[in-house]
Design a protein around this motif. Structure first.
Motif, PDB file in Angstrom:
ATOM      1  N   GLY A 237      42.340  39.565  52.642  1.00 18.98           N
ATOM      2  CA  GLY A 237      42.204  38.156  52.282  1.00 18.98           C
ATOM      3  C   GLY A 237      42.268  37.857  50.808  1.00 18.98           C
ATOM      4  O   GLY A 237      42.227  36.694  50.420  1.00 18.98           O
ATOM      5  N   VAL A 238      42.373  38.864  49.957  1.00 20.19           N
ATOM      6  CA  VAL A 238      42.466  38.634  48.517  1.00 20.19           C
ATOM      7  C   VAL A 238      43.889  38.183  48.172  1.00 20.19           C
ATOM      8  O   VAL A 238      44.870  38.813  48.585  1.00 20.19           O
ATOM      9  N   VAL A 239      43.995  37.086  47.422  1.00 22.79           N
ATOM     10  CA  VAL A 239      45.295  36.556  47.029  1.00 22.79           C
ATOM     11  C   VAL A 239      45.728  37.252  45.738  1.00 22.79           C
ATOM     12  O   VAL A 239      44.957  37.326  44.769  1.00 22.79           O
ATOM     13  N   LEU A 240      46.962  37.744  45.723  1.00 20.13           N
ATOM     14  CA  LEU A 240      47.467  38.523  44.606  1.00 20.13           C
ATOM     15  C   LEU A 240      48.677  37.855  43.973  1.00 20.13           C
ATOM     16  O   LEU A 240      49.455  37.175  44.647  1.00 20.13           O
ATOM     17  N   ARG A 241      48.823  38.096  42.683  1.00 17.78           N
ATOM     18  CA  ARG A 241      50.045  37.762  41.961  1.00 17.78           C
ATOM     19  C   ARG A 241      50.572  39.052  41.347  1.00 17.78           C
ATOM     20  O   ARG A 241      49.853  39.735  40.612  1.00 17.78           O
ATOM     21  N   THR A 242      51.814  39.406  41.655  1.00  9.98           N
ATOM     22  CA  THR A 242      52.403  40.606  41.090  1.00  9.98           C
ATOM     23  C   THR A 242      53.569  40.209  40.202  1.00  9.98           C
ATOM     24  O   THR A 242      54.380  39.365  40.546  1.00  9.98           O
ATOM     25  N   GLY A 243      53.650  40.794  39.072  1.00 12.30           N
ATOM     26  CA  GLY A 243      54.724  40.560  38.117  1.00 12.30           C
ATOM     27  C   GLY A 243      54.665  41.702  37.140  1.00 12.30           C
ATOM     28  O   GLY A 243      55.081  42.816  37.432  1.00 12.30           O
ATOM     29  N   GLN A 244      54.115  41.448  35.981  1.00 20.27           N
ATOM     30  CA  GLN A 244      53.800  42.526  35.039  1.00 20.27           C
ATOM     31  C   GLN A 244      52.420  43.067  35.406  1.00 20.27           C
ATOM     32  O   GLN A 244      51.417  42.781  34.765  1.00 20.27           O
ATOM     33  N   GLY A 245      52.374  43.823  36.492  1.00 16.51           N
ATOM     34  CA  GLY A 245      51.106  44.286  37.024  1.00 16.51           C
ATOM     35  C   GLY A 245      50.694  43.456  38.227  1.00 16.51           C
ATOM     36  O   GLY A 245      51.402  42.556  38.675  1.00 16.51           O
ATOM     37  N   VAL A 246      49.532  43.760  38.763  1.00 12.61           N
ATOM     38  CA  VAL A 246      49.002  43.074  39.943  1.00 12.61           C
ATOM     39  C   VAL A 246      47.668  42.443  39.581  1.00 12.61           C
ATOM     40  O   VAL A 246      46.775  43.109  39.056  1.00 12.61           O
ATOM     41  N   THR A 247      47.529  41.152  39.857  1.00 18.32           N
ATOM     42  CA  THR A 247      46.318  40.409  39.497  1.00 18.32           C
ATOM     43  C   THR A 247      45.775  39.688  40.717  1.00 18.32           C
ATOM     44  O   THR A 247      46.524  39.011  41.424  1.00 18.32           O
TER      45      THR A 247
END
Length: 442
Positions: A237-247
């Protein structure tokens, strides 16, 4: 004292219901510590298929949508069936020559004249489709594995070879989606993400990038691309943003209410870009990519889903595919959805005074407005609470203020509190951006 508005939805916080921004999003005022709350635009019908929109894509200057097992060409005041496809989990991709559709484990192509079903070589049961450098890439099953991809002939989405295929080889996990990110193809699995690129190889051009594997997986129906990043939801259920790394971009209060996601998509409105999450029940959760804050969207006067299932941008206009079959656009000076009332609500965090009680002599609010309605004066409602769960009686004030660009309202003698929560609500079809609030207490 000047009271800042809540800047993000924070549902179900420990000990109280949590801050809520429903059909409002926060905008910081440059050079100032506080911000304003901007109401989402109302929606105007552009066309109507009469059936839930599963997917949309632009092709040769027109918008196409899959709904009820048909491919529809969407033009203003017109939705026309151009061919038959399957229904269920539709995904779409396009090259200059072909529009490709995957639905219910089948693959179809549209060339601008007709729709036909095509076999995808040795890869069967297709579930996702994407395009890269003139190729159509299809994800499906091969040899009992559900992490296979195959590619069409160059600039020919209707022709596939049995010999051109690849697997997401880094780990033996099923794929949930494939996406294009710039010049790379992203294979997203239940446990891993892997990047592919066009190597130019004659036998199989689409090849994995060495060392590109990210050992994070995603839930199905949660992946979207925006701002050169992948937005998705991890299985927990954790929302992630990946681009320059994963946040991680979701707090526990957001992650804790994510389950049974029906769809996720990105869209733009009023200079902000958003990632929206539709759940099986409850409000649509929306992450503001522009400022990193959350709000919620609904349709009508309940706390249900927004009812938008997909979106695309064409020539600066955002088009919204909806569960009721409509394709809609935003209209900035519209304050309802096709004539249906629109709920805007704000719930604050608690105001306290070092555990000491205090008396609130007044609350002052400045907001956009000044309109009148033909049959009544528009109103705004305030409620207060001592615990953030049980709310006092509704206190209504008029918003009519003809000839002015903003409206000031005030509530007096609100009582004594050990902690103060407040809730504002507007449902009348009038301007409703919130500019400033002050609480007078001693």
């Amino acid at each position: 004292m000047l009271t800042p508005f809540p800047s993000s939805s924070n549902p179900d916080s420990a000990g109280y219901e949590g801050t809520r921004l429903i059909n409002y999003f926060f905008r910081q005022i440059e050079g100032q510590e506080h911000g304003i709350l901007v109401a989402r635009s109302g929606m105007k019908e552009f066309a109507d298929t009469g059936h839930q929109i599963e997917a949309m894509r632009e092709f040769k200057g027109d918008i196409f949508a899959v709904a009820n097992g048909s491919l529809w060409r969407i033009r203003e005041d017109s939705a026309t069936i151009v061919g038959s496809v399957a229904s269920g989990g539709a995904r779409m991709a396009a090259t200059w020559r072909h529009l490709a559709i995957v639905a219910d484990g089948r693959y179809f192509v549209y060339d601008g004249a007709s729709v036909k079903e095509v076999e995808t070589g040795s890869v069967t049961d297709p579930f996702d489709v994407e395009s890269l450098d003139g190729f159509i890439i299809v994800a499906g099953s091969l040899s009992g594995r559900n992490d296979a991809i195959t590619i069409s002939s160059l600039d020919d989405g209707a022709t596939f070879s049995n010999l051109q295929f690849a697997f997401a080889e880094s780990d033996a996990d099923d794929l949930v989606a494939i996406e294009r990110l710039g010049e790379q193809l992203v294979l997203i699995g239940e446990k891993t993400i892997q990047l592919f690129y066009n190597s130019g190889d004659i036998d199989m051009p689409i090849q994995p990038i060495d060392g590109s594997t990210i050992r994070i997986g995603a839930m199905k129906n949660t992946i979207a691309i925006a701002d050169q990043s992948i937005f998705m939801i991890r299985p927990d259920g954790v929302v992630l943003r990946t681009g320059q790394g994963v946040t991680a971009i979701s707090r526990q209060e957001i992650s804790g209410i994510i389950s049974d996601v029906n769809s996720a998509f990105v869209f733009s409105e009023k200079g902000h870009e958003f990632y929206a999450i539709n759940r099986a029940s409850g409000t649509t959760l929306v992450y503001d990519i522009t400022n990193g804050r959350w709000h919620e969207r609904t349709q009508g006067l309940t706390y249900g889903s927004w009812g938008v299932t997909s979106a695309l941008s064409q020539n600066g206009t955002t088009f919204l595919g909806c569960s009721d079959g409509k394709v809609a656009t935003f209209e900035a000076d519209r304050f309802d959805d096709y004539g249906t009332p629109l709920l805007n609500e704000v719930i604050s965090s608690p105001a306290k005074n070092d555990r000491k009680g205090f008396r609130v002599s007044g609350i002052y609010l400045q907001l956009a407005g000044g309109q009148t309605l033909p049959d009544r004066d528009p109103k705004i409602m305030l409620q207060t609470s001592n615990d953030g769960r049980k709310w006092g009686r509704e206190k209504w004030r008029t918003l009519a203020n003809a000839g002015r660009h903003y409206r000031e309202v005030r509530w007096n003698a609100l009582g004594r509190f050990t902690a103060l929560w407040w809730r504002l609500r507007i449902t009348d079809p009038v301007e409703r951006d919130l500019f400033r609030m002050e609480i007078e207490a001693k």
